[in-house]
Design an enzyme around this catalytic site. Structure first.
Site, PDB file in Angstrom:
ATOM      1  N   GLY A  35      60.080 -68.057 -41.554  1.00 40.86           N
ATOM      2  CA  GLY A  35      59.250 -69.562 -42.040  1.00 40.86           C
ATOM      3  C   GLY A  35      59.663 -69.678 -43.674  1.00 40.86           C
ATOM      4  N   HIS A  36      60.872 -69.104 -44.250  1.00 42.95           N
ATOM      5  CA  HIS A  36      61.429 -69.505 -45.650  1.00 42.95           C
ATOM      6  C   HIS A  36      62.930 -68.983 -45.816  1.00 42.95           C
ATOM      7  CE1 HIS A  36      62.001 -68.635 -50.155  1.00 42.95           C
ATOM      8  NE2 HIS A  36      60.657 -68.966 -50.085  1.00 42.95           N
ATOM      9  N   PHE A  37      63.253 -70.019 -45.559  1.00 43.64           N
ATOM     10  CA  PHE A  37      63.363 -71.287 -45.383  1.00 43.64           C
ATOM     11  C   PHE A  37      64.623 -71.725 -43.465  1.00 43.64           C
ATOM     12  CE2 PHE A  37      62.662 -71.634 -49.429  1.00 43.64           C
ATOM     13  CZ  PHE A  37      61.249 -72.172 -49.121  1.00 43.64           C
TER      14      PHE A  37
END
Length: 159
Positions: free
Chosen positions: A61-63
């Protein structure tokens, strides 16, 4: 920062592979952010190593399109390296083990992004200590280039 309340002479403790790191630190996957220690100089300084890989959970999720190691995890890696100094000090002096709790984070600066494939070196130096409070100054570097810096305060609590 408080003046140094201890006058012990640092003793060179050397290096620590992942097994020794896990003896010094209570953290485990996915939150153990120090893979090895290349130098522990008594209760004075320490260099911790983190190999950043794409298969770490934060990169989902990052990124996803451009993975960047979260800055807060760089600070945590510095704090864990500082914690290794505290724990090594306790072991060396045959005193009762302590938990090391992060108490303050000051003057944090992120200079460059850290990406999968990078090897981060956490350079931590004790600035002072008074009783159960210890203060550190640290830098995170990739290939000798400064990527982050912070001042960290920690409290040692006897188990």
């Amino acid at each position: 920062m408080e003046p140094d309340a201890m006058t012990e002479t640092p003793t060179e403790l050397g290096t620590a592979d992942i097994m020794r790191v896990m003896e010094l630190l209570p953290h485990r996957y996915p939150f153990l952010l120090v893979d090895r220690i290349t130098a522990i100089n008594g209760d004075d300084s320490c260099i911790g190593i983190k190999n950043v890989t794409i298969n770490e959970p934060q990169f989902t999720g990052h990124f996803p399109a451009m993975p960047v190691f979260p800055g807060v995890l760089l600070v945590e890696g510095m704090a864990q390296t500082a914690g290794a100094i505290c724990c090594a000090h306790k072991l060396q002096n045959n005193t009762k083990p302590s938990r090391v709790y992060l108490m303050t984070i000051d003057k944090v600066k992120f200079r460059k992004p850290v990406v999968p494939g990078d090897t981060v070196e956490y350079h931590m130096k004790k600035v002072s200590n008074r009783r159960f409070m210890w203060w550190f100054r640290g830098e995170a570097k990739v290939n000798g280039v400064l990527v982050a810096e912070a001042e960290i305060g920690a409290m040692l609590v006897t188990e």
